[in-house]
Design a protein around this motif. Structure first.
Motif, PDB file in Angstrom:
ATOM      1  N   UNK A   1       0.854  -1.191   0.000  1.00 47.99           N
ATOM      2  CA  UNK A   1       0.000   0.000   0.000  1.00 47.99           C
ATOM      3  C   UNK A   1       0.886   1.236   0.000  1.00 47.99           C
ATOM      4  N   UNK A   2       0.686   2.129  -0.940  1.00 44.80           N
ATOM      5  CA  UNK A   2       1.494   3.343  -1.073  1.00 44.80           C
ATOM      6  C   UNK A   2       0.605   4.562  -0.872  1.00 44.80           C
ATOM      7  N   UNK A   3       0.850   5.295   0.218  1.00 44.16           N
ATOM      8  CA  UNK A   3       0.030   6.468   0.536  1.00 44.16           C
ATOM      9  C   UNK A   3       0.902   7.723   0.449  1.00 44.16           C
ATOM     10  N   UNK A   4       0.694   8.536  -0.595  1.00 45.26           N
ATOM     11  CA  UNK A   4       1.509   9.735  -0.838  1.00 45.26           C
ATOM     12  C   UNK A   4       0.780  10.948  -0.247  1.00 45.26           C
ATOM     13  N   UNK A   5       1.095  11.253   0.989  1.00 43.59           N
ATOM     14  CA  UNK A   5       0.282  12.199   1.751  1.00 43.59           C
ATOM     15  C   UNK A   5       0.559  13.660   1.417  1.00 43.59           C
ATOM     16  N   UNK A   6       1.520  13.956   0.548  1.00 47.24           N
ATOM     17  CA  UNK A   6       1.735  15.325   0.068  1.00 47.24           C
ATOM     18  C   UNK A   6       1.527  15.443  -1.428  1.00 47.24           C
ATOM     19  N   UNK A   7       0.845  14.471  -2.026  1.00 45.73           N
ATOM     20  CA  UNK A   7       0.580  14.548  -3.451  1.00 45.73           C
ATOM     21  C   UNK A   7       1.656  13.877  -4.284  1.00 45.73           C
ATOM     22  N   UNK A   8       1.540  14.023  -5.611  1.00 42.26           N
ATOM     23  CA  UNK A   8       2.442  13.323  -6.516  1.00 42.26           C
ATOM     24  C   UNK A   8       2.556  14.063  -7.841  1.00 42.26           C
ATOM     25  N   UNK A   9       3.679  13.870  -8.503  1.00 46.21           N
ATOM     26  CA  UNK A   9       3.870  14.473  -9.821  1.00 46.21           C
ATOM     27  C   UNK A   9       2.961  13.835 -10.872  1.00 46.21           C
ATOM     28  N   UNK A  10       2.339  12.722 -10.536  1.00 44.79           N
ATOM     29  CA  UNK A  10       1.439  12.071 -11.499  1.00 44.79           C
ATOM     30  C   UNK A  10      -0.034  12.342 -11.199  1.00 44.79           C
ATOM     31  N   UNK A  11      -0.309  13.175 -10.182  1.00 42.10           N
ATOM     32  CA  UNK A  11      -1.691  13.521  -9.843  1.00 42.10           C
ATOM     33  C   UNK A  11      -2.018  14.925 -10.356  1.00 42.10           C
ATOM     34  N   UNK A  12      -3.268  15.073 -10.787  1.00 41.79           N
ATOM     35  CA  UNK A  12      -3.708  16.368 -11.300  1.00 41.79           C
ATOM     36  C   UNK A  12      -5.136  16.653 -10.842  1.00 41.79           C
ATOM     37  N   UNK A  13      -5.387  17.953 -10.580  1.00 40.03           N
ATOM     38  CA  UNK A  13      -6.741  18.391 -10.257  1.00 40.03           C
ATOM     39  C   UNK A  13      -7.526  18.516 -11.566  1.00 40.03           C
TER      40      UNK A  13
ATOM     41  N   UNK B   1       3.722  12.211 -18.639  1.00 41.79           N
ATOM     42  CA  UNK B   1       3.355  13.489 -19.275  1.00 41.79           C
ATOM     43  C   UNK B   1       4.577  13.983 -20.024  1.00 41.79           C
ATOM     44  N   UNK B   2       4.479  14.058 -21.347  1.00 37.18           N
ATOM     45  CA  UNK B   2       5.643  14.425 -22.150  1.00 37.18           C
ATOM     46  C   UNK B   2       6.028  15.885 -21.967  1.00 37.18           C
ATOM     47  N   UNK B   3       5.034  16.770 -21.985  1.00 39.64           N
ATOM     48  CA  UNK B   3       5.306  18.200 -21.839  1.00 39.64           C
ATOM     49  C   UNK B   3       4.355  18.789 -20.799  1.00 39.64           C
ATOM     50  N   UNK B   4       4.886  19.048 -19.624  1.00 44.52           N
ATOM     51  CA  UNK B   4       4.039  19.549 -18.553  1.00 44.52           C
ATOM     52  C   UNK B   4       3.483  20.929 -18.882  1.00 44.52           C
ATOM     53  N   UNK B   5       4.184  21.669 -19.720  1.00 42.08           N
ATOM     54  CA  UNK B   5       3.719  23.018 -20.100  1.00 42.08           C
ATOM     55  C   UNK B   5       2.395  22.967 -20.858  1.00 42.08           C
ATOM     56  N   UNK B   6       2.101  21.838 -21.493  1.00 42.50           N
ATOM     57  CA  UNK B   6       0.875  21.713 -22.283  1.00 42.50           C
ATOM     58  C   UNK B   6      -0.270  21.078 -21.486  1.00 42.50           C
ATOM     59  N   UNK B   7       0.010  20.666 -20.248  1.00 42.00           N
ATOM     60  CA  UNK B   7      -1.022  20.043 -19.421  1.00 42.00           C
ATOM     61  C   UNK B   7      -1.936  21.113 -18.831  1.00 42.00           C
ATOM     62  N   UNK B   8      -3.237  20.984 -19.053  1.00 43.02           N
ATOM     63  CA  UNK B   8      -4.196  21.993 -18.590  1.00 43.02           C
ATOM     64  C   UNK B   8      -4.556  21.839 -17.118  1.00 43.02           C
ATOM     65  N   UNK B   9      -4.518  20.625 -16.618  1.00 43.64           N
ATOM     66  CA  UNK B   9      -4.866  20.393 -15.215  1.00 43.64           C
ATOM     67  C   UNK B   9      -3.689  20.715 -14.305  1.00 43.64           C
ATOM     68  N   UNK B  10      -3.975  21.145 -13.088  1.00 45.43           N
ATOM     69  CA  UNK B  10      -2.931  21.516 -12.130  1.00 45.43           C
ATOM     70  C   UNK B  10      -2.363  20.290 -11.431  1.00 45.43           C
ATOM     71  N   UNK B  11      -1.041  20.313 -11.172  1.00 42.65           N
ATOM     72  CA  UNK B  11      -0.385  19.219 -10.466  1.00 42.65           C
ATOM     73  C   UNK B  11      -0.797  19.242  -8.994  1.00 42.65           C
ATOM     74  N   UNK B  12      -0.990  18.063  -8.423  1.00 41.43           N
ATOM     75  CA  UNK B  12      -1.380  17.951  -7.020  1.00 41.43           C
ATOM     76  C   UNK B  12      -0.145  17.668  -6.177  1.00 41.43           C
ATOM     77  N   UNK B  13       0.570  18.722  -5.799  1.00 35.72           N
ATOM     78  CA  UNK B  13       1.697  18.592  -4.879  1.00 35.72           C
ATOM     79  C   UNK B  13       1.633  19.705  -3.852  1.00 35.72           C
ATOM     80  N   UNK B  14       2.329  19.484  -2.719  1.00 32.78           N
ATOM     81  CA  UNK B  14       2.380  20.463  -1.634  1.00 32.78           C
ATOM     82  C   UNK B  14       1.000  20.947  -1.192  1.00 32.78           C
ATOM     83  N   UNK B  15       0.148  20.068  -0.727  1.00 36.64           N
ATOM     84  CA  UNK B  15      -1.144  20.543  -0.228  1.00 36.64           C
ATOM     85  C   UNK B  15      -0.958  21.477   0.956  1.00 36.64           C
ATOM     86  N   UNK B  16      -1.829  22.424   1.088  1.00 29.60           N
ATOM     87  CA  UNK B  16      -1.744  23.371   2.195  1.00 29.60           C
ATOM     88  C   UNK B  16      -1.866  22.643   3.530  1.00 29.60           C
TER      89      UNK B  16
END
Length: 399
Positions: free
Chosen positions: A204-216, A233-248
């Motif tokens: 079981x892998x629980x990434x409690x601060x998000x991941x570079x492969x998660x998007x809103x 993701x080949x080009x992150x600049x072209x990804x429309x969804x926001x990355x889910x890292x560093x949650x408040x």
């Protein structure tokens, strides 16, 4: 200051590893740093250098404001991101509403820009990193007792763990289901695994601060968000969804509570589940929310044994005031330690090793320091004392 026998404590640790049926791990940023990925200080400096000129002014406003409030604490990119996210929330991301001179739309744009720079910086280092050590670790971990689920909690958002697990073909589950755009399924994290469950032996892998492969992924109709997991993701600049890292660390927006709060609940339930050896590597104990869960569980579950490996003695000293009275907490630093609530320095005596034991897996005679705060040495130690080193090496070297 008290002297503590390092050979005695290492012998006790070996015994715990051999007889404990249920072992869990918490991996902090130090485990990724040991593989050559940048730490938070390096990320902060590198991101600032990459920001577009039109965004620097707002970045400096927030950074200087945070510094003025906490002059003794180094301001990190995480702190800055959290502040921009608060501004986004209180302004509704509107261009005509601002806080400290930063309007909501600008706060959103710089948040997105920072996360994309973090993605590229981490991805570049990650691509060049050797997976030999994490592959050995997960080969060892995957061979542990099959009567309990094997759980890894991590604050790391890089993909080192996923790549290593898939490289050795170790099945794992992270709370997401589906194939096109895997979505977070809360019930799967909260559910307790039964002994006849097909997935019982999965890690079981629980990434409690998000991941570079998660998007809103936003829903324009309901004004809500859901977390999806994407592949490469080949080009992150072209990804429309926001990355889910560093949650408040503060109160999450109602539409963004999952999966973070669910993972925190899972951590609490896991630590209270009964007999458990829970090992920390690379975590500096600077997140108060996580610390509160850990120490509450140490008080409530007397069958919980927590072992912490620190890379520096400064980290041991910082934890010492919090550790008083916790007999089920053991802290290993290079030259200092906390054992049975006692803060002291290591004493190494060669004669205390039995005839077949060797100190080169855990002790450096040149510097008179314990090595296990370095994730690379810790993994070598675990594998060497597993009795299955040859099997683990074969699994690690398979392509």
């Amino acid at each position: 200051m008290e002297e503590i026998s390092v050979t005695k404590e290492i012998s006790e640790l070996k015994s715990q590893l051999s007889y404990t049926k249920n072992i869990g791990f918490f991996m902090g940023a130090g485990t990724s740093c040991a593989l050559g990925l940048p730490n938070i200080s390096q990320l902060t400096e590198q991101v600032e250098l990459l920001l577009k000129p039109e965004l620097i002014a707002h970045f400096n406003i927030i950074k200087n404001d945070l510094k003025s409030k906490n002059p003794d604490i180094t301001t990190s990119i995480e702190d800055i991101l959290n502040q921009f996210r608060r501004i986004r929330e209180i302004t509704g991301e509107r261009a005509d509403s601002n806080f400290l001179g930063v309007d909501g739309l600008s706060a959103k744009n710089i948040d997105i820009e920072i996360c994309k720079h973090i993605y590229n910086l981490i991805n570049d280092k990650e691509s060049a990193a050797s997976l030999k050590t994490p592959k050995k670790f997960f080969a060892w971990f995957n061979m542990q007792n099959r009567d309990y689920s094997k759980e890894i909690f991590t604050t790391n958002y890089d993909l080192i763990i996923e790549k290593s697990l898939e490289s050795i073909r170790a099945p794992y589950f992270d709370g997401f289901v589906g194939s096109y755009e895997p979505f977070f399924w809360q019930e799967s994290v909260e559910r307790h695994i039964k002994k006849n469950d097909l997935t019982q032996n999965w890690i079981r892998l629980w990434k409690i601060h998000g991941s570079l492969s998660w998007f809103w992924k936003g829903n324009a109709n309901t004004k809500s968000h859901k977390v999806i997991r994407l592949g490469r993701v080949e080009k992150i600049e072209e990804e429309r969804n926001e990355i889910v890292i560093y949650p408040s660390k503060e109160k999450y927006d109602s539409s963004r509570r999952q999966p973070f709060l669910v993972y925190f609940d899972r951590l609490k339930d896991y630590l209270l589940s009964g007999e458990l050896l829970f090992i920390f590597s690379g975590y500096s104990f600077l997140d108060q929310h996580i610390n509160e869960i850990i120490f509450n569980c140490l008080r409530q579950n007397n069958r919980l044994s927590v072992v912490v490996f620190f890379y520096s003695d400064e980290e041991v000293e910082r934890l010492e005031p919090l550790s008083a009275g916790y007999l089920n907490l053991t802290v290993f630093g290079p030259k200092k330690a906390i054992v049975n609530g006692i803060f002291g320095v290591w004493k190494f005596e060669q004669f205390e090793l039995n005839m077949k034991a060797s100190n080169n897996r855990f002790w450096c005679e040149t510097t008179n320091a314990l090595l296990l705060g370095d994730f690379n040495y810790l993994v070598d130690f675990l594998v060497a004392n597993s009795g299955r080193q040859h099997e683990i090496e074969i699994t690690t070297n398979e392509e």
